[in-house]
Design a protein around this motif. Sequence first.
Motif, PDB file in Angstrom:
ATOM      1  N   THR A 173     -18.232  17.094   0.456  1.00  0.00           N
ATOM      2  CA  THR A 173     -17.828  16.253  -0.671  1.00  0.00           C
ATOM      3  C   THR A 173     -18.962  15.317  -1.074  1.00  0.00           C
ATOM      4  O   THR A 173     -19.817  14.969  -0.265  1.00  0.00           O
ATOM      5  N   ASP A 174     -18.952  14.911  -2.350  1.00  0.00           N
ATOM      6  CA  ASP A 174     -19.914  13.921  -2.823  1.00  0.00           C
ATOM      7  C   ASP A 174     -19.411  12.504  -2.577  1.00  0.00           C
ATOM      8  O   ASP A 174     -20.199  11.570  -2.432  1.00  0.00           O
ATOM      9  N   ARG A 175     -18.092  12.377  -2.533  1.00  0.00           N
ATOM     10  CA  ARG A 175     -17.476  11.059  -2.381  1.00  0.00           C
ATOM     11  C   ARG A 175     -16.039  11.256  -1.931  1.00  0.00           C
ATOM     12  O   ARG A 175     -15.417  12.269  -2.253  1.00  0.00           O
ATOM     13  N   VAL A 176     -15.514  10.315  -1.160  1.00  0.00           N
ATOM     14  CA  VAL A 176     -14.125  10.386  -0.710  1.00  0.00           C
ATOM     15  C   VAL A 176     -13.410   9.096  -1.106  1.00  0.00           C
ATOM     16  O   VAL A 176     -13.934   7.998  -0.894  1.00  0.00           O
ATOM     17  N   VAL A 177     -12.224   9.237  -1.702  1.00  0.00           N
ATOM     18  CA  VAL A 177     -11.401   8.080  -2.041  1.00  0.00           C
ATOM     19  C   VAL A 177     -10.055   8.225  -1.346  1.00  0.00           C
ATOM     20  O   VAL A 177      -9.668   9.319  -0.933  1.00  0.00           O
ATOM     21  N   SER A 178      -9.339   7.131  -1.221  1.00  0.00           N
ATOM     22  CA  SER A 178      -8.051   7.145  -0.537  1.00  0.00           C
ATOM     23  C   SER A 178      -6.948   7.629  -1.477  1.00  0.00           C
ATOM     24  O   SER A 178      -7.151   7.804  -2.680  1.00  0.00           O
ATOM     25  N   LEU A 179      -5.752   7.812  -0.903  1.00  0.00           N
ATOM     26  CA  LEU A 179      -4.582   8.189  -1.690  1.00  0.00           C
ATOM     27  C   LEU A 179      -3.954   6.991  -2.393  1.00  0.00           C
ATOM     28  O   LEU A 179      -2.979   7.140  -3.129  1.00  0.00           O
ATOM     29  N   GLU A 180      -4.507   5.815  -2.173  1.00  0.00           N
ATOM     30  CA  GLU A 180      -3.945   4.609  -2.774  1.00  0.00           C
ATOM     31  C   GLU A 180      -3.948   4.712  -4.294  1.00  0.00           C
ATOM     32  O   GLU A 180      -4.878   5.228  -4.909  1.00  0.00           O
ATOM     33  N   ALA A 181      -2.873   4.223  -4.902  1.00  0.00           N
ATOM     34  CA  ALA A 181      -2.729   4.297  -6.354  1.00  0.00           C
ATOM     35  C   ALA A 181      -3.921   3.660  -7.052  1.00  0.00           C
ATOM     36  O   ALA A 181      -4.322   2.546  -6.729  1.00  0.00           O
ATOM     37  N   GLY A 182      -4.497   4.381  -8.008  1.00  0.00           N
ATOM     38  CA  GLY A 182      -5.608   3.878  -8.798  1.00  0.00           C
ATOM     39  C   GLY A 182      -6.977   4.298  -8.301  1.00  0.00           C
ATOM     40  O   GLY A 182      -7.941   4.300  -9.073  1.00  0.00           O
ATOM     41  N   ALA A 183      -7.096   4.663  -7.014  1.00  0.00           N
ATOM     42  CA  ALA A 183      -8.409   5.007  -6.461  1.00  0.00           C
ATOM     43  C   ALA A 183      -8.949   6.296  -7.074  1.00  0.00           C
ATOM     44  O   ALA A 183     -10.106   6.358  -7.515  1.00  0.00           O
ATOM     45  N   LEU A 184      -8.133   7.331  -7.105  1.00  0.00           N
ATOM     46  CA  LEU A 184      -8.558   8.609  -7.679  1.00  0.00           C
ATOM     47  C   LEU A 184      -8.816   8.470  -9.171  1.00  0.00           C
ATOM     48  O   LEU A 184      -9.828   8.956  -9.691  1.00  0.00           O
ATOM     49  N   GLU A 185      -7.890   7.801  -9.863  1.00  0.00           N
ATOM     50  CA  GLU A 185      -8.043   7.639 -11.308  1.00  0.00           C
ATOM     51  C   GLU A 185      -9.342   6.907 -11.648  1.00  0.00           C
ATOM     52  O   GLU A 185     -10.060   7.279 -12.584  1.00  0.00           O
ATOM     53  N   GLY A 186      -9.658   5.867 -10.876  1.00  0.00           N
ATOM     54  CA  GLY A 186     -10.885   5.117 -11.112  1.00  0.00           C
ATOM     55  C   GLY A 186     -12.130   5.958 -10.891  1.00  0.00           C
ATOM     56  O   GLY A 186     -13.098   5.881 -11.660  1.00  0.00           O
TER      57      GLY A 186
ATOM     58  N   GLY B 297       0.784  -1.227   0.000  1.00  0.00           N
ATOM     59  CA  GLY B 297       0.000   0.000   0.000  1.00  0.00           C
ATOM     60  C   GLY B 297       0.816   1.277   0.000  1.00  0.00           C
ATOM     61  O   GLY B 297       2.041   1.271   0.076  1.00  0.00           O
ATOM     62  N   VAL B 298       0.094   2.392  -0.084  1.00  0.00           N
ATOM     63  CA  VAL B 298       0.721   3.702  -0.170  1.00  0.00           C
ATOM     64  C   VAL B 298       0.339   4.546   1.035  1.00  0.00           C
ATOM     65  O   VAL B 298      -0.651   4.278   1.707  1.00  0.00           O
ATOM     66  N   PHE B 299       1.133   5.562   1.298  1.00  0.00           N
ATOM     67  CA  PHE B 299       0.850   6.509   2.362  1.00  0.00           C
ATOM     68  C   PHE B 299       1.684   7.760   2.104  1.00  0.00           C
ATOM     69  O   PHE B 299       2.548   7.779   1.219  1.00  0.00           O
ATOM     70  N   VAL B 300       1.415   8.806   2.866  1.00  0.00           N
ATOM     71  CA  VAL B 300       2.162  10.052   2.721  1.00  0.00           C
ATOM     72  C   VAL B 300       3.384  10.007   3.629  1.00  0.00           C
ATOM     73  O   VAL B 300       3.269   9.772   4.832  1.00  0.00           O
ATOM     74  N   VAL B 301       4.555  10.225   3.045  1.00  0.00           N
ATOM     75  CA  VAL B 301       5.805  10.267   3.800  1.00  0.00           C
ATOM     76  C   VAL B 301       6.121  11.728   4.125  1.00  0.00           C
ATOM     77  O   VAL B 301       6.221  12.564   3.226  1.00  0.00           O
ATOM     78  N   GLY B 302       6.247  12.033   5.402  1.00  0.00           N
ATOM     79  CA  GLY B 302       6.677  13.366   5.804  1.00  0.00           C
ATOM     80  C   GLY B 302       8.192  13.451   5.734  1.00  0.00           C
ATOM     81  O   GLY B 302       8.891  12.549   6.206  1.00  0.00           O
ATOM     82  N   ILE B 303       8.713  14.509   5.131  1.00  0.00           N
ATOM     83  CA  ILE B 303      10.162  14.645   4.938  1.00  0.00           C
ATOM     84  C   ILE B 303      10.602  16.007   5.464  1.00  0.00           C
ATOM     85  O   ILE B 303      10.151  17.043   4.980  1.00  0.00           O
TER      86      ILE B 303
ATOM     87  N   ARG C 295       5.854  16.742   1.802  1.00  0.00           N
ATOM     88  CA  ARG C 295       4.978  15.585   2.002  1.00  0.00           C
ATOM     89  C   ARG C 295       4.913  14.845   0.682  1.00  0.00           C
ATOM     90  O   ARG C 295       4.403  15.376  -0.304  1.00  0.00           O
ATOM     91  N   HIS C 296       5.436  13.638   0.669  1.00  0.00           N
ATOM     92  CA  HIS C 296       5.507  12.870  -0.575  1.00  0.00           C
ATOM     93  C   HIS C 296       4.581  11.662  -0.487  1.00  0.00           C
ATOM     94  O   HIS C 296       4.696  10.842   0.422  1.00  0.00           O
ATOM     95  N   MET C 297       3.671  11.562  -1.440  1.00  0.00           N
ATOM     96  CA  MET C 297       2.778  10.414  -1.489  1.00  0.00           C
ATOM     97  C   MET C 297       3.425   9.293  -2.296  1.00  0.00           C
ATOM     98  O   MET C 297       3.764   9.485  -3.468  1.00  0.00           O
ATOM     99  N   LEU C 298       3.623   8.151  -1.681  1.00  0.00           N
ATOM    100  CA  LEU C 298       4.144   7.008  -2.421  1.00  0.00           C
ATOM    101  C   LEU C 298       3.221   6.694  -3.584  1.00  0.00           C
ATOM    102  O   LEU C 298       1.999   6.750  -3.454  1.00  0.00           O
ATOM    103  N   ASP C 299       3.801   6.359  -4.724  1.00  0.00           N
ATOM    104  CA  ASP C 299       3.009   6.115  -5.926  1.00  0.00           C
ATOM    105  C   ASP C 299       3.555   4.885  -6.627  1.00  0.00           C
ATOM    106  O   ASP C 299       4.681   4.883  -7.109  1.00  0.00           O
ATOM    107  N   PHE C 300       2.755   3.833  -6.663  1.00  0.00           N
ATOM    108  CA  PHE C 300       3.164   2.600  -7.326  1.00  0.00           C
ATOM    109  C   PHE C 300       2.381   2.365  -8.613  1.00  0.00           C
ATOM    110  O   PHE C 300       2.395   1.273  -9.165  1.00  0.00           O
ATOM    111  N   ALA C 301       1.654   3.381  -9.079  1.00  0.00           N
ATOM    112  CA  ALA C 301       0.795   3.211 -10.254  1.00  0.00           C
ATOM    113  C   ALA C 301       1.618   3.168 -11.526  1.00  0.00           C
ATOM    114  O   ALA C 301       2.622   3.867 -11.668  1.00  0.00           O
ATOM    115  N   GLU C 302       1.174   2.353 -12.464  1.00  0.00           N
ATOM    116  CA  GLU C 302       1.765   2.342 -13.793  1.00  0.00           C
ATOM    117  C   GLU C 302       1.180   3.498 -14.596  1.00  0.00           C
ATOM    118  O   GLU C 302      -0.009   3.796 -14.490  1.00  0.00           O
TER     119      GLU C 302
END
Length: 225
Positions: free
Chosen positions: A200-213, A64-70, A83-90
């Motif tokens: 908001t009408d809907r909330v999605v996570s920061l996980e790769a693919g959730a927003l795009e979907g 999974g992904v999460f926000v890394v504080g730097i 604040r860097h969000m890990l991104d494993f999406a192709e």
Amino acid sequence: MRPRQSAQAVGEGYWRWAIWIEGTPEELAEIEEVIYHLHPTFSPAIVTRSDPGDGFRIEREGWGVFVVGIEVRLRGGAREVFRHMLDFAEPAPLKEVAARPDRLRVFVSYARDDDELAREVKRRIEEAGFTTWIYRDELRPGEDWRWAMREQLESSDVVVALSSDIPSRWMAAEAEQARRLGKPVLGVGDERLLRDFVATDRVVSLEAGALEGALLELSDERSKS
């Protein structure tokens, strides 16, 4: 200087990833140490690096992904925070992007502390084939930011409310304006925090693919209406 990331799949949904600081030799030489704040499931969850030779790099494995504080501490006492969000999406296939002529225009609403996170989300949205606008990158020198943001919000098809912490009052106001204009508001981040502070009408996570979907679903709904 800015954070950079690489990732390699080592199993089904399991990744080996690395984060480091990219900059000129002069910029890196000014860094005393870099402190990474990881998800609390990592041990240790706070990691300090002081070797500029590898860009203050850390490597980890996990799900999974999460926000890394730097926190970048500079010589002389100053510091910079990212604040860097890990991104494993192709990346989205080019032919898929090209085949979507009626692209959603996405306005990204976010707090100043989430600048780096917003740029990561902007990249993901554009790789999925949509157009996007974030004020930090798009405002021209001398331009009235209030007028520009109102114009962009009014011309957008959907507003993404992005937050890794408690949303700002500006985000709440932008979401409310979008709702009055009849535009969907898609929250991205912690559902409890977003729903408590932003309409908001809907909330999605920061996980790769959730927003795009979610954006693809909105695009399909729009094309059918």
